[in-house]
Scaffold this motif. Structure first.
Motif, PDB file in Angstrom:
ATOM      1  N   ASP A 144      81.906  59.775  21.649  1.00 27.80           N
ATOM      2  CA  ASP A 144      82.343  58.389  21.796  1.00 27.80           C
ATOM      3  C   ASP A 144      81.167  57.566  22.309  1.00 27.80           C
ATOM      4  N   ARG A 145      80.537  56.834  21.391  1.00 25.79           N
ATOM      5  CA  ARG A 145      79.342  56.085  21.753  1.00 25.79           C
ATOM      6  C   ARG A 145      79.660  54.771  22.459  1.00 25.79           C
ATOM      7  N   THR A 146      80.948  54.453  22.585  1.00 28.19           N
ATOM      8  CA  THR A 146      81.321  53.263  23.360  1.00 28.19           C
ATOM      9  C   THR A 146      81.401  53.577  24.852  1.00 28.19           C
TER      10      THR A 146
ATOM     11  N   SER B 162      82.910  65.691  19.037  1.00 27.04           N
ATOM     12  CA  SER B 162      83.190  64.260  18.847  1.00 27.04           C
ATOM     13  C   SER B 162      82.488  63.495  19.958  1.00 27.04           C
TER      14      SER B 162
END
Length: 286
Positions: free
Chosen positions: A193-195, A191
């Motif tokens: 998290d591109r933030t 997974s």
């Protein structure tokens, strides 16, 4: 200025342009024999270079570089992939140089030409290990790693592909923000998290300087397109942050003396000082 003077000036300009097109080699020689160049630069003078980081909002890292009229944009996309079984804890850097007919009439549509292919391969050799530590791209050994795909697209071409490409890729890697990645050992899923991003620690930065031997006699720095067409050989010198020599790559025919190579390395050191300031000061975030 009288109408006669204007007419005479126009005729002179037309004659010069005609001579340049019909006898390009002799045109260059007329300037070089006077220890200057057709563009007014000295033999060891580089064109102004401008670097801007963070110019593509959809990429994880990006930059735009202008060397005179040569303009290149570099965008890096980070994707998750399985590692090579022979290197289970190493990620990848993939480089692709794009020289299309849109940037110059020298290039043809279709598959990448020789200049693009050779440039892509040399960039990969320069940056893998020297700049990017493959192990720093590992998410989970044997399971998942980052693949950095760097597209280096020339928008306008006026000589010196490799200098522009090396500077653009260096700047884009400095701008790179990798998403926070977590590997789930039960599901085998990553997974991301591109933030939330984190920068990539580079082993060193690279500072290139290319020199061209014209007519087998005249060595000039940072040749433009017109000068490159007459070059019999080129020398790429790459230094790192500490001014240490990373790479010397000579292409073309003819021998280049040790003294000439030494002069190229010295001039590359002067060039490095200017590039260092550009890489540090020019950052644009969208």
């Amino acid at each position: 200025m009288s109408q006669g003077d204007v007419a005479n000036t126009g005729q002179v300009v037309f004659a010069i342009e005609a001579f340049k097109r019909i006898h390009p080699v002799e045109f260059q020689r007329r300037f070089l024999s006077q220890e200057t160049r057709h563009n007014g630069r000295g033999f060891s003078q580089f064109r102004a270079t401008h670097v801007t980081k963070g110019t593509i909002s959809t990429a994880q890292g990006s930059s735009t570089v202008r060397i005179g009229n040569t303009t290149v944009v570099c965008g890096i996309k980070a994707e998750v992939s399985e590692p090579d079984v022979k290197a289970p804890n190493e990620g990848y850097l993939v480089t692709n140089v794009d020289l299309s007919p849109m940037c110059s009439a020298h290039f043809r549509p279709g598959a990448p030409g020789e200049t693009a292919q050779v440039s892509s391969e040399h960039l990969h050799r320069l940056f893998k290990g020297n700049v990017v530590d493959p192990e720093s791209l590992c998410i989970e050994a044997g399971q998942a790693v980052w693949v950095l795909s760097a597209d280096i697209v020339f928008v306008k071409y006026d000589g010196n592909v490799l200098d522009a490409a090396v500077i653009a890729l260096t700047a884009a890697l400095e701008d790179l923000q990798l998403p926070k990645a977590v590997f789930d050992s039960e599901t085998g899923v990553v997974s991301a998290d591109r933030t939330m991003g984190q920068g990539l620690t580079l082993r060193k930065r690279l500072f290139p300087a290319t020199f061209s031997l014209i007519d087998g006699v005249y060595l000039v720095a940072d040749a433009d397109d017109a000068e490159e067409q007459l070059a019999t050989a080129t020398v790429l010198v790459v230094l790192d942050d500490n001014g240490h020599l990373v790479n010397i790559w000579k292409r073309g025919a003819g021998n280049i003396s040790r003294e000439t190579i030494s002069r190229c390395v010295d001039d590359a050191g002067v060039r490095k000082a200017t590039l260092t300031k550009e890489l540090q000061d020019n950052t644009q975030k969208s």
